[in-house]
Design a protein around this motif. Structure first.
Motif, PDB file in Angstrom:
ATOM      1  N   LYS A 190       0.853  -1.213   0.000  1.00 60.55           N
ATOM      2  CA  LYS A 190       0.000   0.000   0.000  1.00 60.55           C
ATOM      3  C   LYS A 190       0.885   1.259   0.000  1.00 60.55           C
ATOM      4  O   LYS A 190       0.690   2.189   0.786  1.00 60.55           O
ATOM      5  N   ALA A 191       1.868   1.253  -0.886  1.00 55.54           N
ATOM      6  CA  ALA A 191       2.840   2.358  -0.926  1.00 55.54           C
ATOM      7  C   ALA A 191       2.853   2.999  -2.304  1.00 55.54           C
ATOM      8  O   ALA A 191       2.723   2.312  -3.314  1.00 55.54           O
ATOM      9  N   SER A 192       3.000   4.326  -2.327  1.00 56.38           N
ATOM     10  CA  SER A 192       3.054   5.043  -3.609  1.00 56.38           C
ATOM     11  C   SER A 192       4.436   5.642  -3.824  1.00 56.38           C
ATOM     12  O   SER A 192       5.020   6.230  -2.891  1.00 56.38           O
ATOM     13  N   TYR A 193       4.913   5.533  -5.059  1.00 50.12           N
ATOM     14  CA  TYR A 193       6.227   6.076  -5.424  1.00 50.12           C
ATOM     15  C   TYR A 193       6.136   7.589  -5.587  1.00 50.12           C
ATOM     16  O   TYR A 193       5.197   8.099  -6.206  1.00 50.12           O
ATOM     17  N   VAL A 194       7.091   8.319  -5.013  1.00 55.84           N
ATOM     18  CA  VAL A 194       7.184   9.775  -5.202  1.00 55.84           C
ATOM     19  C   VAL A 194       8.647  10.137  -5.474  1.00 55.84           C
ATOM     20  O   VAL A 194       9.545   9.334  -5.199  1.00 55.84           O
ATOM     21  N   ASP A 195       8.871  11.356  -5.986  1.00 54.13           N
ATOM     22  CA  ASP A 195      10.265  11.774  -6.152  1.00 54.13           C
ATOM     23  C   ASP A 195      10.836  12.169  -4.780  1.00 54.13           C
ATOM     24  O   ASP A 195      10.091  12.311  -3.799  1.00 54.13           O
ATOM     25  N   LYS A 196      12.147  12.337  -4.727  1.00 55.19           N
ATOM     26  CA  LYS A 196      12.791  12.553  -3.415  1.00 55.19           C
ATOM     27  C   LYS A 196      12.303  13.854  -2.768  1.00 55.19           C
ATOM     28  O   LYS A 196      12.075  13.913  -1.562  1.00 55.19           O
ATOM     29  N   GLU A 197      12.103  14.876  -3.592  1.00 49.32           N
ATOM     30  CA  GLU A 197      11.672  16.169  -3.049  1.00 49.32           C
ATOM     31  C   GLU A 197      10.296  16.042  -2.391  1.00 49.32           C
ATOM     32  O   GLU A 197      10.074  16.537  -1.281  1.00 49.32           O
ATOM     33  N   THR A 198       9.390  15.339  -3.068  1.00 52.39           N
ATOM     34  CA  THR A 198       8.042  15.143  -2.495  1.00 52.39           C
ATOM     35  C   THR A 198       8.133  14.332  -1.205  1.00 52.39           C
ATOM     36  O   THR A 198       7.436  14.620  -0.227  1.00 52.39           O
ATOM     37  N   LEU A 199       9.006  13.329  -1.224  1.00 48.64           N
ATOM     38  CA  LEU A 199       9.184  12.501  -0.019  1.00 48.64           C
ATOM     39  C   LEU A 199       9.611  13.381   1.162  1.00 48.64           C
ATOM     40  O   LEU A 199       9.056  13.284   2.267  1.00 48.64           O
ATOM     41  N   LEU A 200      10.598  14.248   0.910  1.00 48.22           N
ATOM     42  CA  LEU A 200      11.119  15.101   1.984  1.00 48.22           C
ATOM     43  C   LEU A 200      10.053  16.080   2.468  1.00 48.22           C
ATOM     44  O   LEU A 200       9.895  16.293   3.668  1.00 48.22           O
ATOM     45  N   LYS A 201       9.313  16.639   1.512  1.00 50.44           N
ATOM     46  CA  LYS A 201       8.372  17.700   1.869  1.00 50.44           C
ATOM     47  C   LYS A 201       7.097  17.178   2.510  1.00 50.44           C
ATOM     48  O   LYS A 201       6.449  17.897   3.265  1.00 50.44           O
ATOM     49  N   THR A 202       6.694  15.947   2.177  1.00 48.12           N
ATOM     50  CA  THR A 202       5.376  15.488   2.646  1.00 48.12           C
ATOM     51  C   THR A 202       5.406  14.495   3.799  1.00 48.12           C
ATOM     52  O   THR A 202       4.377  14.298   4.446  1.00 48.12           O
ATOM     53  N   SER A 203       6.540  13.874   4.052  1.00 50.09           N
ATOM     54  CA  SER A 203       6.557  12.844   5.106  1.00 50.09           C
ATOM     55  C   SER A 203       6.386  13.476   6.487  1.00 50.09           C
ATOM     56  O   SER A 203       7.028  14.473   6.811  1.00 50.09           O
ATOM     57  N   ASP A 204       5.544  12.831   7.306  1.00 51.84           N
ATOM     58  CA  ASP A 204       5.509  13.199   8.730  1.00 51.84           C
ATOM     59  C   ASP A 204       6.615  12.451   9.463  1.00 51.84           C
ATOM     60  O   ASP A 204       7.196  12.967  10.419  1.00 51.84           O
ATOM     61  N   HIS A 205       6.861  11.217   9.016  1.00 53.91           N
ATOM     62  CA  HIS A 205       7.927  10.411   9.597  1.00 53.91           C
ATOM     63  C   HIS A 205       8.704   9.811   8.432  1.00 53.91           C
ATOM     64  O   HIS A 205       8.123   9.102   7.614  1.00 53.91           O
ATOM     65  N   LEU A 206       9.986  10.119   8.379  1.00 49.56           N
ATOM     66  CA  LEU A 206      10.809   9.650   7.254  1.00 49.56           C
ATOM     67  C   LEU A 206      11.803   8.618   7.776  1.00 49.56           C
ATOM     68  O   LEU A 206      12.556   8.897   8.712  1.00 49.56           O
ATOM     69  N   VAL A 207      11.780   7.421   7.183  1.00 52.45           N
ATOM     70  CA  VAL A 207      12.700   6.376   7.634  1.00 52.45           C
ATOM     71  C   VAL A 207      13.634   5.993   6.488  1.00 52.45           C
ATOM     72  O   VAL A 207      13.209   5.855   5.340  1.00 52.45           O
ATOM     73  N   LEU A 208      14.915   5.851   6.835  1.00 48.54           N
ATOM     74  CA  LEU A 208      15.947   5.573   5.825  1.00 48.54           C
ATOM     75  C   LEU A 208      16.319   4.095   5.888  1.00 48.54           C
ATOM     76  O   LEU A 208      16.699   3.588   6.944  1.00 48.54           O
ATOM     77  N   VAL A 209      16.185   3.421   4.742  1.00 47.56           N
ATOM     78  CA  VAL A 209      16.474   1.974   4.702  1.00 47.56           C
ATOM     79  C   VAL A 209      17.241   1.631   3.426  1.00 47.56           C
ATOM     80  O   VAL A 209      17.131   0.535   2.907  1.00 47.56           O
ATOM     81  N   LEU A 210      18.039   2.587   2.939  1.00 42.52           N
ATOM     82  CA  LEU A 210      18.769   2.344   1.687  1.00 42.52           C
ATOM     83  C   LEU A 210      20.186   1.871   1.986  1.00 42.52           C
ATOM     84  O   LEU A 210      20.724   2.168   3.057  1.00 42.52           O
TER      85      LEU A 210
END
Ligand code: 8YV
Length: 325
Positions: A190-210
């Motif tokens: 249940k996940a949608s792909y976004v560009d990195k900028e959108t990810l940074l701007k819209t996440s309430d909680h950002l988790v790094l797993v790369l």
């Protein structure tokens, strides 16, 4: 004659005992630190090595014609290995995928929760004897359920975190990755792909797993943090060096983002001194995969990779494809 196996760091005694049936095992169960010279010498005198994420295997350690035939990393990450250099001199490399996915995702979620709900900060306050009365806004944190979970790096662990967020906590899940997942996997997470900028701007909680690589070095630095919401939290369970820890410490001090949860650090086990001075960060010592069951499964898979390689020439979870030397 049994092949000679070096176990670089302490592991479960039961795994050492089973390896000893097939190999002449030299084991650093005492956890004596390796100097670069001692490490190079030890590698030069063994046919196989069972390593952890802090033991380097590269051209310098191996030399031109190594005796070593296989290095089995007891970790899914393998940035301590120079795989092209290993391939060039005929050394098989293996890691431990899958066996730690769900356990590591559990811990990622634990850090999201602890960070958003200020668990470490409030516990320190209580232990220090500062709790005198209830207050309406005491350690008021950020909502987790129903919020937007951003995931940078959408491999197996990222997907397992996405499922927890979407199915368990009703979160909207967005992700950014080198490649977009196929539609079936996206639907399952249940996940949608976004560009990195959108990810940074819209996440309430950002988790790094790369994974860590030259390309992901400081993927989150001052300019990326500046794009995040002031209420956002950041969690790193991937590798030190993906976040610019100095820049993060400044951002946390200035409340540019609300809080962070870090299990991995640049230059660990050293931790940037400024991170130790800010209260809005939860710090743990690289333990995301650390349950007894999972660490045993990791050690066993590393051992099985070596045993399989020597019995039939095929490692179970290889990172390179080698002809047997
Ligand atoms: C390891 C990890 O415990 O698997 C990984 O990549 O980061 C941890 O699970 C650590 O790397 C020690 O080998």
């Amino acid at each position: 004659m049994k092949p000679k196996l070096l176990v670089a760091r302490p592991i479960f005694q039961s795994v050492i005992e089973s390896l000893s049936k097939k190999f002449e095992v030299t084991s650093n169960q005492a956890d004596t630190p390796w100097t670069p010279e001692a490490w190079q010498q030890a590698i030069a005198h063994h046919d196989a090595a069972l390593t952890t994420g802090s033991d380097p295997i590269n051209a310098n350690v191996l030399g031109a014609q190594p005796r070593l035939k296989i290095a089995a990393n007891m970790a899914v990450g393998f940035n301590n290995f120079d795989v092209p250099a290993m391939t060039a001199v005929g050394v098989t490399a293996t890691n431990t995928p899958d066996v730690l996915t769900e356990t590591t995702a559990d811990f990622g979620f634990a850090l999201i929760m602890a960070t958003a709900r200020r668990m470490a900060e409030s516990e320190h306050y209580l232990r220090a004897g500062h709790w005198k009365q209830w207050r309406y806004d005491m350690f008021a944190g950020a909502e987790v359920h129903g919020s937007t979970l951003g995931i940078l790096g959408m491999g197996r662990i990222g997907q397992a975190i996405a499922r927890r967020g979407a199915l368990g906590f009703g979160m909207k899940v967005i992700y950014h990755n080198r490649s977009k997942l196929d539609a079936t996997t996206e639907a399952e997470c249940k996940a949608s792909y976004v560009d990195k900028e959108t990810l940074l701007k819209t996440s309430d909680h950002l988790v790094l797993v790369l994974p860590y690589s030259a390309a992901s070095h400081h993927a989150i630095g001052a300019s990326e943090i500046a794009q995040m919401k002031p209420t956002a939290t950041l969690v790193n369970i991937a590798r030190g060096g993906i976040v610019d820890d100095a820049a993060l410490a400044v951002a946390l001090k200035n409340k540019q983002i609300a809080a962070a949860g870090l299990d991995v650090f640049e230059g660990e086990p050293s931790v940037h001194p400024d991170l130790l001075k800010v209260s809005n960060v939860v710090l743990t010592p690289h333990i995301a995969s650390s349950t007894v069951k999972t660490r045993l499964a990791m050690a066993q898979l590393a051992a099985d990779n070596i045993a399989s390689f020597f019995s039939n020439g095929k490692a179970l979870t290889p990172l390179n494809q080698m002809a047997v030397k």
